[in-house]
Design a protein around this motif. Sequence first.
Motif, mmCIF file in Angstrom:
data_model
loop_
_atom_site.group_PDB
_atom_site.id
_atom_site.type_symbol
_atom_site.label_atom_id
_atom_site.label_comp_id
_atom_site.label_asym_id
_atom_site.label_seq_id
_atom_site.Cartn_x
_atom_site.Cartn_y
_atom_site.Cartn_z
ATOM 1 N N GLU A 144 0.853 -1.180 0.000
ATOM 2 C CA GLU A 144 0.000 0.000 0.000
ATOM 3 C C GLU A 144 0.895 1.238 0.000
ATOM 4 N N LEU A 145 0.600 2.204 -0.847
ATOM 5 C CA LEU A 145 1.367 3.435 -0.881
ATOM 6 C C LEU A 145 1.053 4.270 0.353
ATOM 7 N N SER A 146 2.050 4.969 0.872
ATOM 8 C CA SER A 146 1.821 5.814 2.041
ATOM 9 C C SER A 146 0.977 7.019 1.642
ATOM 10 N N GLU A 147 0.326 7.624 2.613
ATOM 11 C CA GLU A 147 -0.499 8.799 2.347
ATOM 12 C C GLU A 147 0.355 9.940 1.806
ATOM 13 N N ASP A 148 1.569 10.085 2.329
ATOM 14 C CA ASP A 148 2.467 11.137 1.869
ATOM 15 C C ASP A 148 2.782 10.949 0.386
ATOM 16 N N LEU A 149 3.073 9.719 -0.011
ATOM 17 C CA LEU A 149 3.398 9.430 -1.396
ATOM 18 C C LEU A 149 2.193 9.670 -2.306
ATOM 19 N N LYS A 150 1.016 9.282 -1.852
ATOM 20 C CA LYS A 150 -0.197 9.524 -2.635
ATOM 21 C C LYS A 150 -0.427 11.020 -2.841
ATOM 22 N N LYS A 151 -0.190 11.804 -1.792
ATOM 23 C CA LYS A 151 -0.366 13.252 -1.899
ATOM 24 C C LYS A 151 0.659 13.857 -2.852
ATOM 25 N N ARG A 152 1.876 13.317 -2.859
ATOM 26 C CA ARG A 152 2.899 13.789 -3.795
ATOM 27 C C ARG A 152 2.498 13.470 -5.234
ATOM 28 N N ILE A 153 1.922 12.282 -5.458
ATOM 29 C CA ILE A 153 1.461 11.901 -6.795
ATOM 30 C C ILE A 153 0.403 12.881 -7.286
ATOM 31 N N VAL A 154 -0.580 13.163 -6.445
ATOM 32 C CA VAL A 154 -1.663 14.077 -6.816
ATOM 33 C C VAL A 154 -1.112 15.480 -7.068
ATOM 34 N N ALA A 155 -0.186 15.935 -6.229
ATOM 35 C CA ALA A 155 0.391 17.270 -6.397
ATOM 36 C C ALA A 155 1.153 17.373 -7.717
ATOM 37 N N LEU A 156 1.934 16.357 -8.051
ATOM 38 C CA LEU A 156 2.671 16.374 -9.311
ATOM 39 C C LEU A 156 1.720 16.361 -10.505
ATOM 40 N N HIS A 157 0.629 15.627 -10.376
ATOM 41 C CA HIS A 157 -0.356 15.588 -11.457
ATOM 42 C C HIS A 157 -1.019 16.953 -11.627
ATOM 43 N N LYS A 205 -3.882 4.572 -10.721
ATOM 44 C CA LYS A 205 -4.910 4.183 -9.750
ATOM 45 C C LYS A 205 -5.062 5.227 -8.654
ATOM 46 N N THR A 206 -3.937 5.794 -8.200
ATOM 47 C CA THR A 206 -3.978 6.806 -7.151
ATOM 48 C C THR A 206 -4.704 8.057 -7.633
ATOM 49 N N ILE A 207 -4.388 8.494 -8.843
ATOM 50 C CA ILE A 207 -5.027 9.696 -9.388
ATOM 51 C C ILE A 207 -6.502 9.440 -9.671
ATOM 52 N N GLN A 208 -6.831 8.274 -10.191
ATOM 53 C CA GLN A 208 -8.236 7.947 -10.457
ATOM 54 C C GLN A 208 -9.040 7.893 -9.167
ATOM 55 N N GLN A 209 -8.442 7.324 -8.117
ATOM 56 C CA GLN A 209 -9.130 7.275 -6.823
ATOM 57 C C GLN A 209 -9.354 8.690 -6.302
ATOM 58 N N PHE A 210 -8.344 9.547 -6.454
ATOM 59 C CA PHE A 210 -8.486 10.925 -5.994
ATOM 60 C C PHE A 210 -9.579 11.644 -6.778
ATOM 61 N N ASN A 211 -9.604 11.454 -8.095
ATOM 62 C CA ASN A 211 -10.632 12.103 -8.919
ATOM 63 C C ASN A 211 -12.029 11.604 -8.581
#
Length: 80
Positions: free
Chosen positions: A7-20, A42-48
């Motif tokens: 599972e990706l960490s919350e920090d890493l997921k937030k970095r992915i979304v920020a870069l996107h 998958k992370t960006i799709q979940q965020f969207n």
Amino acid sequence: MAPHGKELSEDLKKRIVALHKDGLDYKKIAKTLNLSCSAVAKTIQQFNRTGSTQKQASPWSTKEVECTCSASYPEVVFGK
């Protein structure tokens, strides 16, 4: 279906979304953070979909539900 990787960490997921949000595409984000392109997607799709990077409870998850029915069942009597 069970997850295949960590599972990706919350920090890493937030970095992915920020870069996107900064305009990077999935491949550039994946290469920058040393992740698979599918993990980024998958992370960006979940965020969207949810507006959050936190994992949401599955709609099929089991919950304890109290029975509220008022049906009465006949007592079972076994022969001797």
